[in-house]
Design a protein around this motif. Structure first.
Motif, PDB file in Angstrom:
ATOM      1  N   VAL A 159       0.842  -1.185   0.000  1.00 53.22           N
ATOM      2  CA  VAL A 159       0.000   0.000   0.000  1.00 53.22           C
ATOM      3  C   VAL A 159       0.887   1.249   0.000  1.00 53.22           C
ATOM      4  N   LEU A 160       0.535   2.205  -0.836  1.00 51.21           N
ATOM      5  CA  LEU A 160       1.279   3.464  -0.880  1.00 51.21           C
ATOM      6  C   LEU A 160       1.057   4.215   0.429  1.00 51.21           C
ATOM      7  N   ASP A 161       2.124   4.583   1.102  1.00 54.75           N
ATOM      8  CA  ASP A 161       2.064   5.329   2.367  1.00 54.75           C
ATOM      9  C   ASP A 161       3.255   6.277   2.383  1.00 54.75           C
ATOM     10  N   GLU A 162       3.029   7.508   1.994  1.00 54.30           N
ATOM     11  CA  GLU A 162       4.129   8.463   1.894  1.00 54.30           C
ATOM     12  C   GLU A 162       4.594   8.998   3.242  1.00 54.30           C
ATOM     13  N   SER A 163       3.823   8.799   4.297  1.00 50.93           N
ATOM     14  CA  SER A 163       4.212   9.348   5.596  1.00 50.93           C
ATOM     15  C   SER A 163       5.044   8.378   6.439  1.00 50.93           C
ATOM     16  N   ALA A 164       4.762   7.079   6.364  1.00 47.71           N
ATOM     17  CA  ALA A 164       5.515   6.106   7.169  1.00 47.71           C
ATOM     18  C   ALA A 164       5.629   4.770   6.433  1.00 47.71           C
ATOM     19  N   PRO A 165       6.333   4.747   5.295  1.00 43.58           N
ATOM     20  CA  PRO A 165       6.418   3.508   4.514  1.00 43.58           C
ATOM     21  C   PRO A 165       7.397   2.508   5.123  1.00 43.58           C
ATOM     22  N   ASP A 166       7.153   1.238   4.830  1.00 43.21           N
ATOM     23  CA  ASP A 166       8.093   0.182   5.212  1.00 43.21           C
ATOM     24  C   ASP A 166       9.244   0.114   4.208  1.00 43.21           C
ATOM     25  N   LEU A 167       8.918   0.325   2.928  1.00 41.98           N
ATOM     26  CA  LEU A 167       9.904   0.260   1.846  1.00 41.98           C
ATOM     27  C   LEU A 167       9.937   1.570   1.065  1.00 41.98           C
ATOM     28  N   LEU A 168      11.120   1.934   0.619  1.00 42.24           N
ATOM     29  CA  LEU A 168      11.283   3.070  -0.283  1.00 42.24           C
ATOM     30  C   LEU A 168      11.679   2.510  -1.641  1.00 42.24           C
ATOM     31  N   VAL A 169      11.046   3.001  -2.692  1.00 45.71           N
ATOM     32  CA  VAL A 169      11.326   2.536  -4.047  1.00 45.71           C
ATOM     33  C   VAL A 169      12.157   3.592  -4.758  1.00 45.71           C
ATOM     34  N   ASN A 170      13.286   3.180  -5.308  1.00 45.21           N
ATOM     35  CA  ASN A 170      14.177   4.069  -6.047  1.00 45.21           C
ATOM     36  C   ASN A 170      14.318   3.522  -7.466  1.00 45.21           C
ATOM     37  N   VAL A 171      14.020   4.352  -8.460  1.00 45.60           N
ATOM     38  CA  VAL A 171      14.099   3.945  -9.857  1.00 45.60           C
ATOM     39  C   VAL A 171      15.132   4.822 -10.556  1.00 45.60           C
ATOM     40  N   ALA A 172      16.028   4.215 -11.310  1.00 44.76           N
ATOM     41  CA  ALA A 172      17.037   4.976 -12.053  1.00 44.76           C
ATOM     42  C   ALA A 172      17.242   4.322 -13.413  1.00 44.76           C
ATOM     43  N   ALA A 173      17.506   5.134 -14.406  1.00 40.88           N
ATOM     44  CA  ALA A 173      17.752   4.629 -15.751  1.00 40.88           C
ATOM     45  C   ALA A 173      18.812   5.494 -16.411  1.00 40.88           C
ATOM     46  N   VAL A 174      19.519   4.890 -17.353  1.00 44.16           N
ATOM     47  CA  VAL A 174      20.564   5.625 -18.066  1.00 44.16           C
ATOM     48  C   VAL A 174      20.677   5.083 -19.485  1.00 44.16           C
ATOM     49  N   LEU A 175      21.060   5.951 -20.400  1.00 44.98           N
ATOM     50  CA  LEU A 175      21.248   5.592 -21.795  1.00 44.98           C
ATOM     51  C   LEU A 175      22.659   6.003 -22.184  1.00 44.98           C
ATOM     52  N   GLU A 176      23.401   5.085 -22.792  1.00 44.25           N
ATOM     53  CA  GLU A 176      24.782   5.368 -23.193  1.00 44.25           C
ATOM     54  C   GLU A 176      24.970   5.061 -24.671  1.00 44.25           C
ATOM     55  N   ASP A 177      25.731   5.913 -25.345  1.00 42.89           N
ATOM     56  CA  ASP A 177      26.155   5.618 -26.714  1.00 42.89           C
ATOM     57  C   ASP A 177      27.398   4.756 -26.614  1.00 42.89           C
ATOM     58  N   ARG A 178      27.437   3.666 -27.375  1.00 41.00           N
ATOM     59  CA  ARG A 178      28.546   2.719 -27.316  1.00 41.00           C
ATOM     60  C   ARG A 178      29.057   2.423 -28.720  1.00 41.00           C
ATOM     61  N   GLN A 179      30.261   1.863 -28.770  1.00 39.02           N
ATOM     62  CA  GLN A 179      30.857   1.389 -30.014  1.00 39.02           C
ATOM     63  C   GLN A 179      31.460   0.015 -29.778  1.00 39.02           C
ATOM     64  N   ARG A 180      31.469  -0.794 -30.848  1.00 37.82           N
ATOM     65  CA  ARG A 180      32.161  -2.076 -30.776  1.00 37.82           C
ATOM     66  C   ARG A 180      32.655  -2.430 -32.163  1.00 37.82           C
ATOM     67  N   LEU A 181      33.686  -3.245 -32.207  1.00 32.60           N
ATOM     68  CA  LEU A 181      34.219  -3.736 -33.471  1.00 32.60           C
ATOM     69  C   LEU A 181      33.567  -5.076 -33.766  1.00 32.60           C
ATOM     70  N   ARG A 182      33.241  -5.274 -35.036  1.00 30.16           N
ATOM     71  CA  ARG A 182      32.687  -6.568 -35.425  1.00 30.16           C
ATOM     72  C   ARG A 182      33.276  -6.974 -36.763  1.00 30.16           C
ATOM     73  N   PRO A 183      33.374  -8.286 -36.995  1.00 28.61           N
ATOM     74  CA  PRO A 183      33.931  -8.763 -38.261  1.00 28.61           C
ATOM     75  C   PRO A 183      33.049  -8.341 -39.435  1.00 28.61           C
ATOM     76  N   ALA A 184      33.684  -8.122 -40.557  1.00 31.50           N
ATOM     77  CA  ALA A 184      32.944  -7.750 -41.761  1.00 31.50           C
ATOM     78  C   ALA A 184      33.520  -8.525 -42.941  1.00 31.50           C
ATOM     79  N   ALA A 185      32.773  -8.551 -44.018  1.00 33.67           N
ATOM     80  CA  ALA A 185      33.249  -9.224 -45.228  1.00 33.67           C
ATOM     81  C   ALA A 185      34.468  -8.481 -45.760  1.00 33.67           C
ATOM     82  N   ALA A 186      35.481  -9.222 -46.129  1.00 31.82           N
ATOM     83  CA  ALA A 186      36.713  -8.621 -46.656  1.00 31.82           C
ATOM     84  C   ALA A 186      36.631  -8.510 -48.175  1.00 31.82           C
TER      85      ALA A 186
END
Length: 182
Positions: free
Chosen positions: A76-103
């Motif tokens: 049950v949502l209880d903002e005044s005296a909760p038993d659990l606190l929920v923390n949500v986080a997200a992130v987006l990253e640009d990445r690169q990798r090498l992969r084999p290709a036709a020669a």
């Protein structure tokens, strides 16, 4: 009220979306406190977002999805005296990798650089009394442009995927009562 803050980066939403919408399933992981009795907790609150109180549409969808997952499990949502606190986080990253290709010629090796986006979503449940994390789950996967088109729905699906490993399963939905037979 709560001194801890949840950090949600705007681009993260894309991550969340991508995780839920990708053809291949996101990579999921979790860790939990072996001494925590998740059936003993009764209530929860979601940690506040940014210090100024603002949030993006996707951030609000992530929070709403986490709240729905908790409520489906009987908390049950209880903002005044909760038993659990929920923390949500997200992130987006640009990445690169090498992969084999036709020669160009037989016996020659070739590689190409591939650019992609990697998204990560994390949900922490914190025992409000002890201020200790008792459950931590993550989802990680590639994010495509298609995944960004319906970010809200993708965010909800990613949060649902993270909660699949939660020790308290969702309660069965109550079916509409059928008319009494005579």
């Amino acid at each position: 009220m709560f001194s801890k803050r949840r950090s949600l980066l705007l681009g993260l939403t894309a991550l969340t979306l991508g995780l839920a919408a990708c053809a291949s399933k996101p990579e999921l992981s979790r860790i939990q406190d072996p001494d925590a009795d998740f059936h003993a907790y009764r209530s929860f609150a979601v940690l506040p977002g940014r210090p100024d109180g603002s949030s993006s549409l996707v951030e609000r969808r992530l929070i709403a999805a986490a709240r729905l997952q908790m409520e489906r499990r009987g908390y049950v949502l209880d903002e005044s005296a909760p038993d659990l606190l929920v923390n949500v986080a997200a992130v987006l990253e640009d990445r690169q990798r090498l992969r084999p290709a036709a020669a160009d010629a037989p016996g020659k090796e070739a590689v190409v650089t591939e650019e992609y986006r990697l998204g990560r979503l994390a949900v922490d449940l914190i025992d409000a009394r002890r201020r200790d994390v008792v459950w931590h789950s993550t989802a990680e996967g590639r994010v495509s442009a298609e995944m960004l088109r319906d970010a809200g729905t993708a965010a909800e699906k990613a949060v649902a995927a993270v909660f699949e490993s939660f020790p308290v399963k969702p309660k069965a939905r109550v079916a509409a009562s059928a008319p009494a037979s005579r």
